[in-house]
Design a protein around this motif. Structure first.
Motif, PDB file in Angstrom:
ATOM      1  N   ALA A  45     -20.394 -31.625  26.207  1.00 14.37           N
ATOM      2  CA  ALA A  45     -21.324 -32.073  25.244  1.00 14.37           C
ATOM      3  C   ALA A  45     -22.223 -32.934  25.743  1.00 14.37           C
ATOM      4  N   THR A  46     -23.603 -32.626  25.072  1.00  6.58           N
ATOM      5  CA  THR A  46     -24.809 -33.313  25.449  1.00  6.58           C
ATOM      6  C   THR A  46     -25.354 -34.064  24.136  1.00  6.58           C
ATOM      7  N   LEU A  47     -26.416 -34.835  24.595  1.00  8.98           N
ATOM      8  CA  LEU A  47     -26.990 -35.787  23.720  1.00  8.98           C
ATOM      9  C   LEU A  47     -27.646 -35.013  22.494  1.00  8.98           C
ATOM     10  N   ASP A  48     -28.411 -33.850  22.692  1.00  8.17           N
ATOM     11  CA  ASP A  48     -29.151 -33.040  21.980  1.00  8.17           C
ATOM     12  C   ASP A  48     -28.261 -31.996  21.056  1.00  8.17           C
ATOM     13  N   GLN A  49     -27.178 -32.128  21.140  1.00  9.52           N
ATOM     14  CA  GLN A  49     -26.407 -31.423  20.190  1.00  9.52           C
ATOM     15  C   GLN A  49     -25.949 -32.225  18.754  1.00  9.52           C
ATOM     16  N   PRO A  50     -25.446 -31.389  17.500  1.00  5.53           N
ATOM     17  CA  PRO A  50     -25.528 -32.133  16.395  1.00  5.53           C
ATOM     18  C   PRO A  50     -24.390 -33.291  16.866  1.00  5.53           C
ATOM     19  N   GLU A  51     -24.442 -34.426  16.303  1.00  8.96           N
ATOM     20  CA  GLU A  51     -23.601 -35.489  16.581  1.00  8.96           C
ATOM     21  C   GLU A  51     -23.228 -35.730  18.023  1.00  8.96           C
ATOM     22  N   HIS A  52     -24.295 -35.553  18.828  1.00 10.01           N
ATOM     23  CA  HIS A  52     -24.190 -35.597  20.452  1.00 10.01           C
ATOM     24  C   HIS A  52     -23.092 -34.716  20.882  1.00 10.01           C
ATOM     25  N   GLY A  53     -22.697 -33.720  20.352  1.00  9.29           N
ATOM     26  CA  GLY A  53     -21.301 -32.953  20.637  1.00  9.29           C
ATOM     27  C   GLY A  53     -20.209 -33.686  20.484  1.00  9.29           C
ATOM     28  N   LEU A  54     -20.115 -34.951  19.793  1.00 14.21           N
ATOM     29  CA  LEU A  54     -18.859 -35.490  19.886  1.00 14.21           C
ATOM     30  C   LEU A  54     -18.435 -35.981  18.406  1.00 14.21           C
ATOM     31  N   THR A  55     -18.167 -34.530  17.770  1.00 17.51           N
ATOM     32  CA  THR A  55     -17.685 -34.481  16.334  1.00 17.51           C
ATOM     33  C   THR A  55     -16.302 -35.279  16.315  1.00 17.51           C
ATOM     34  N   GLU A  56     -15.905 -35.501  15.007  1.00 18.89           N
ATOM     35  CA  GLU A  56     -14.706 -36.200  14.734  1.00 18.89           C
ATOM     36  C   GLU A  56     -13.448 -35.000  15.647  1.00 18.89           C
ATOM     37  N   ASP A  57     -13.609 -33.532  15.098  1.00 19.66           N
ATOM     38  CA  ASP A  57     -12.737 -32.651  15.849  1.00 19.66           C
ATOM     39  C   ASP A  57     -12.845 -32.621  17.304  1.00 19.66           C
ATOM     40  N   VAL A  58     -13.932 -32.810  17.917  1.00 18.79           N
ATOM     41  CA  VAL A  58     -13.919 -32.693  19.330  1.00 18.79           C
ATOM     42  C   VAL A  58     -13.246 -33.924  19.782  1.00 18.79           C
ATOM     43  N   LEU A  59     -13.505 -35.128  19.277  1.00 20.98           N
ATOM     44  CA  LEU A  59     -12.767 -36.311  19.768  1.00 20.98           C
ATOM     45  C   LEU A  59     -11.301 -36.370  19.666  1.00 20.98           C
ATOM     46  N   GLN A  60     -10.918 -35.942  18.439  1.00 21.47           N
ATOM     47  CA  GLN A  60      -9.519 -35.807  18.220  1.00 21.47           C
ATOM     48  C   GLN A  60      -8.652 -34.679  19.274  1.00 21.47           C
ATOM     49  N   HIS A  61      -9.443 -33.967  19.740  1.00 22.42           N
ATOM     50  CA  HIS A  61      -8.941 -32.846  20.723  1.00 22.42           C
ATOM     51  C   HIS A  61      -9.313 -33.271  22.151  1.00 22.42           C
ATOM     52  N   THR A  62      -9.633 -34.500  22.354  1.00 24.09           N
ATOM     53  CA  THR A  62     -10.128 -34.901  23.963  1.00 24.09           C
ATOM     54  C   THR A  62      -9.247 -36.058  24.285  1.00 24.09           C
ATOM     55  N   ASP A  63      -8.630 -35.825  25.342  1.00 22.60           N
ATOM     56  CA  ASP A  63      -7.736 -36.780  25.969  1.00 22.60           C
ATOM     57  C   ASP A  63      -8.486 -37.793  26.957  1.00 22.60           C
ATOM     58  N   VAL A  64      -9.253 -37.281  27.473  1.00 21.52           N
ATOM     59  CA  VAL A  64     -10.124 -38.079  28.341  1.00 21.52           C
ATOM     60  C   VAL A  64     -11.522 -37.744  28.319  1.00 21.52           C
ATOM     61  N   LEU A  65     -12.584 -38.542  27.878  1.00 20.70           N
ATOM     62  CA  LEU A  65     -13.996 -38.459  27.864  1.00 20.70           C
ATOM     63  C   LEU A  65     -14.591 -38.954  29.232  1.00 20.70           C
ATOM     64  N   ILE A  66     -15.701 -38.100  29.807  1.00 16.59           N
ATOM     65  CA  ILE A  66     -16.174 -38.703  30.876  1.00 16.59           C
ATOM     66  C   ILE A  66     -17.892 -38.720  30.369  1.00 16.59           C
ATOM     67  N   TRP A  67     -18.357 -39.933  30.865  1.00 17.81           N
ATOM     68  CA  TRP A  67     -19.430 -40.202  30.201  1.00 17.81           C
ATOM     69  C   TRP A  67     -20.637 -40.545  31.298  1.00 17.81           C
ATOM     70  N   TRP A  68     -21.820 -39.659  31.366  1.00 16.27           N
ATOM     71  CA  TRP A  68     -22.946 -40.017  32.134  1.00 16.27           C
ATOM     72  C   TRP A  68     -24.157 -40.095  31.263  1.00 16.27           C
ATOM     73  N   GLY A  69     -24.929 -41.178  31.545  1.00 18.64           N
ATOM     74  CA  GLY A  69     -26.071 -41.405  30.620  1.00 18.64           C
ATOM     75  C   GLY A  69     -27.059 -42.041  31.520  1.00 18.64           C
ATOM     76  N   HIS A  70     -28.290 -42.470  31.179  1.00 21.73           N
ATOM     77  CA  HIS A  70     -29.306 -43.141  31.936  1.00 21.73           C
ATOM     78  C   HIS A  70     -30.529 -43.561  31.040  1.00 21.73           C
ATOM     79  N   LYS A  71     -31.372 -42.494  30.768  1.00 20.63           N
ATOM     80  CA  LYS A  71     -32.553 -42.651  30.279  1.00 20.63           C
ATOM     81  C   LYS A  71     -32.537 -42.995  28.587  1.00 20.63           C
TER      82      LYS A  71
END
Length: 240
Positions: A45-71
């Motif tokens: 998932a990336t920042l420019d996707q709708p809801e940053h790619g982290l919709t309720e459905d995506v997160l409900q079907h995610t066991d582990v989220l890896i996060w890289w951000g900077h700018k």
């Protein structure tokens, strides 16, 4: 099967030729391909996707989220941060990488500024396993050596880690708490320091091994669900 979502703001790769040379398909894809295995089901998932790619459905079907951000920490919507925060408290694992220390979600979970010293000089980093028995350190030996990396130095303004797994030493002399675990609600969090965007750190086999180990460690174990609020006694209370 552990369901993993790799989130990356994916801005440097589009604006900096040096970064796009190292990660032509993005840091998120490099991590996805680097940790791929039979036990993981991975999406990105990336920042420019709708809801940053982290919709309720995506997160409900995610066991582990890896996060890289900077700018673009400030461009992450508070609504999405709160959504991720709630999922961590409910049991979703979170792995925060490198400059993600300044992300809204990490600062919210830590309750501190998460500030530190830094220097970009392409110096050697030696990441020492100070808790070699920890499952996140499995298979990496006494230390991981990275020839060129950005320096992060103490003081790192974070709460004392629940477990300190790695400490980094840099050629310029600094040290840094570079592998820290935390427990928040039912969720587990791992902060891992290396990963500056202009260096091929996410092609390093031992860095990828640590991330894969951390995914396995942070995945929910599905124990008894906590019960809150007013509760009836299990036994007769004398005199009642």
């Amino acid at each position: 099967m552990i369901r993993v979502t790799v989130w990356n703001e994916n801005i440097h790769e589009k604006t900096n030729p040096k970064v796009s040379e190292v990660y032509p398909n993005g840091i998120h894809v490099a991590i996805k391909e680097g940790i791929a295995g039979d036990s993981f089901e991975i999406r990105t998932a990336t920042l420019d996707q709708p809801e940053h790619g982290l919709t309720e459905d995506v997160l409900q079907h995610t066991d582990v989220l890896i996060w890289w951000g900077h700018k673009a920490h400030d461009r992450v919507a508070d609504e999405i941060v709160n959504r991720v925060y709630s999922r961590v408290l409910q049991g979703m694992g979170l792995i925060v990488l490198h400059s993600g220390h300044f992300s809204k979600i990490f600062k919210k979970l830590m309750g501190t500024t998460c500030d530190l010293k830094w220097r970009e000089a392409g110096e050697k980093e030696r990441i020492w396993a100070v808790n070699p028995a920890h499952p996140i350190a499995e298979g990496v030996g006494q230390y991981i050596e990275i020839e060129n990396e950005e320096m992060y130095g103490e003081h790192f303004d974070i709460p004392a880690p629940d477990e300190l797994v790695f400490i980094s030493w840099f050629a310029g002399g600094e040290v840094f708490r570079s592998g820290c675990t935390y427990y928040r609600g039912q969720g587990k969090i791992f902060y891992f320091r290396p990963g500056h965007e202009t260096y091929p750190t996410y092609h390093h086999k031992d860095v990828l091994r640590v991330i894969a180990n951390a995914v396995k460690w942070a995945a929910p174990r599905h124990g008894a669900k906590p019960v809150y609020g007013n509760s009836q006694p299990l036994e007769d209370i004398k005199g009642k």
